[in-house]
Motif scaffolding. Structure first.
Motif, PDB file in Angstrom:
ATOM      1  N   SER A  37      43.137  43.156  34.115  1.00 37.74           N
ATOM      2  CA  SER A  37      41.968  43.649  33.388  1.00 37.74           C
ATOM      3  C   SER A  37      41.613  45.038  33.880  1.00 37.74           C
ATOM      4  O   SER A  37      41.673  45.320  35.082  1.00 37.74           O
ATOM      5  CB  SER A  37      40.773  42.702  33.595  1.00 37.74           C
ATOM      6  OG  SER A  37      39.605  43.257  33.039  1.00 37.74           O
ATOM      7  N   ARG A  62      38.602  49.246  37.588  1.00 37.44           N
ATOM      8  CA  ARG A  62      37.398  50.057  37.800  1.00 37.44           C
ATOM      9  C   ARG A  62      36.577  49.534  38.976  1.00 37.44           C
ATOM     10  O   ARG A  62      36.021  50.305  39.753  1.00 37.44           O
ATOM     11  CB  ARG A  62      36.533  50.051  36.543  1.00 37.44           C
ATOM     12  CG  ARG A  62      37.129  50.795  35.394  1.00 37.44           C
ATOM     13  CD  ARG A  62      36.224  50.740  34.202  1.00 37.44           C
ATOM     14  NE  ARG A  62      36.884  51.306  33.047  1.00 37.44           N
ATOM     15  CZ  ARG A  62      36.537  51.048  31.809  1.00 37.44           C
ATOM     16  NH1 ARG A  62      35.521  50.228  31.565  1.00 37.44           N
ATOM     17  NH2 ARG A  62      37.163  51.599  30.807  1.00 37.44           N
ATOM     18  N   GLY A  63      36.480  48.231  39.077  1.00 37.36           N
ATOM     19  CA  GLY A  63      35.669  47.625  40.127  1.00 37.36           C
ATOM     20  C   GLY A  63      36.180  47.875  41.527  1.00 37.36           C
ATOM     21  O   GLY A  63      35.409  47.978  42.473  1.00 37.36           O
ATOM     22  N   ARG A  89      33.019  38.875  33.885  1.00 34.11           N
ATOM     23  CA  ARG A  89      33.494  39.309  32.568  1.00 34.11           C
ATOM     24  C   ARG A  89      35.022  39.321  32.494  1.00 34.11           C
ATOM     25  O   ARG A  89      35.588  39.199  31.413  1.00 34.11           O
ATOM     26  CB  ARG A  89      32.957  40.696  32.233  1.00 34.11           C
ATOM     27  CG  ARG A  89      31.469  40.773  32.043  1.00 34.11           C
ATOM     28  CD  ARG A  89      30.936  39.918  30.934  1.00 34.11           C
ATOM     29  NE  ARG A  89      31.491  40.311  29.657  1.00 34.11           N
ATOM     30  CZ  ARG A  89      31.461  39.549  28.580  1.00 34.11           C
ATOM     31  NH1 ARG A  89      30.913  38.359  28.624  1.00 34.11           N
ATOM     32  NH2 ARG A  89      31.971  39.963  27.462  1.00 34.11           N
ATOM     33  N   SER A  90      35.694  39.482  33.618  1.00 32.94           N
ATOM     34  CA  SER A  90      37.152  39.599  33.621  1.00 32.94           C
ATOM     35  C   SER A  90      37.867  38.266  33.765  1.00 32.94           C
ATOM     36  O   SER A  90      39.041  38.169  33.439  1.00 32.94           O
ATOM     37  CB  SER A  90      37.594  40.508  34.772  1.00 32.94           C
ATOM     38  OG  SER A  90      37.056  41.781  34.619  1.00 32.94           O
ATOM     39  N   LEU A 135      38.706  46.125  33.968  1.00 39.84           N
ATOM     40  CA  LEU A 135      37.458  45.990  34.729  1.00 39.84           C
ATOM     41  C   LEU A 135      37.738  45.788  36.214  1.00 39.84           C
ATOM     42  O   LEU A 135      36.988  46.280  37.062  1.00 39.84           O
ATOM     43  CB  LEU A 135      36.617  44.837  34.179  1.00 39.84           C
ATOM     44  CG  LEU A 135      36.089  45.021  32.755  1.00 39.84           C
ATOM     45  CD1 LEU A 135      35.340  43.782  32.302  1.00 39.84           C
ATOM     46  CD2 LEU A 135      35.214  46.249  32.650  1.00 39.84           C
ATOM     47  N   LEU A 185      31.330  42.356  36.781  1.00 42.05           N
ATOM     48  CA  LEU A 185      32.675  42.729  36.325  1.00 42.05           C
ATOM     49  C   LEU A 185      33.665  41.587  36.518  1.00 42.05           C
ATOM     50  O   LEU A 185      34.531  41.346  35.669  1.00 42.05           O
ATOM     51  CB  LEU A 185      33.162  43.969  37.080  1.00 42.05           C
ATOM     52  CG  LEU A 185      32.472  45.287  36.772  1.00 42.05           C
ATOM     53  CD1 LEU A 185      32.990  46.384  37.691  1.00 42.05           C
ATOM     54  CD2 LEU A 185      32.654  45.684  35.325  1.00 42.05           C
TER      55      LEU A 185
END
Length: 150
Positions: free
Chosen positions: A47, A52-53, A103-104, A49, A100
């Motif tokens: 993912s 980014r995380g 959501r992932s 995300l 995050l």
């Protein structure tokens, strides 16, 4: 995924030992942030995300080292205000990483169910941090936050 679990475990549960006027974090947040970063790094291909995380988790691990060092010293009132403000930033960053991750992971249905729990954890963590100045209320909020996080 195992690293993410232990990372959130270390970062969400705030167990401190007070020796004199110095405070020692038994489960250091910076270690939790580092484990979250490593867990997100290993899942980055699943993912965007997670990709980014992991950058945010790296920044939070550096902030965690700073907070850990500040807590070990005996800060004056101005230092405690800085400690509180930086701790609030770290707390919000941690909750963003948790969001995050939720959501992932999993399907939309499982993520939707976790959103309700995430809301409870968010409210309890922020209340525990904000109300930490009032000794009795802070301890009650901290206990409720730990229960919600588990």
């Amino acid at each position: 995924m195992n690293r993410l679990f232990w990372g959130f475990f270390f970062a969400l549960l705030d167990v401190k030992l007070t020796v004199g006027s110095a405070v020692f974090d038994l489960l250091p947040d910076f270690l939790g942030f580092w484990l979250i970063m490593k867990g997100m790094e290993s899942l980055a291909d699943q993912s965007v995300l997670f990709d980014r995380g992991r950058h945010g988790a790296f920044g939070l691990s550096i902030l965690g080292v700073i907070l850990f060092g500040m807590e070990l010293m005996d800060p004056d009132m101005a230092g405690r205000l800085w400690l509180w403000g930086l701790g609030l930033i770290a707390e919000i960053g941690l909750l963003v990483l948790l969001f995050l991750t939720v959501r992932s992971v999993g399907t939309d249905e499982s993520a939707a169910r976790l959103q309700g729990l995430l809301t409870v954890v968010t409210v309890m963590q922020i209340l525990a941090h904000v109300m930490g100045w009032v000794p009795v209320v802070g301890k009650i909020c901290m206990t409720a936050s730990m229960i919600a996080s588990i």
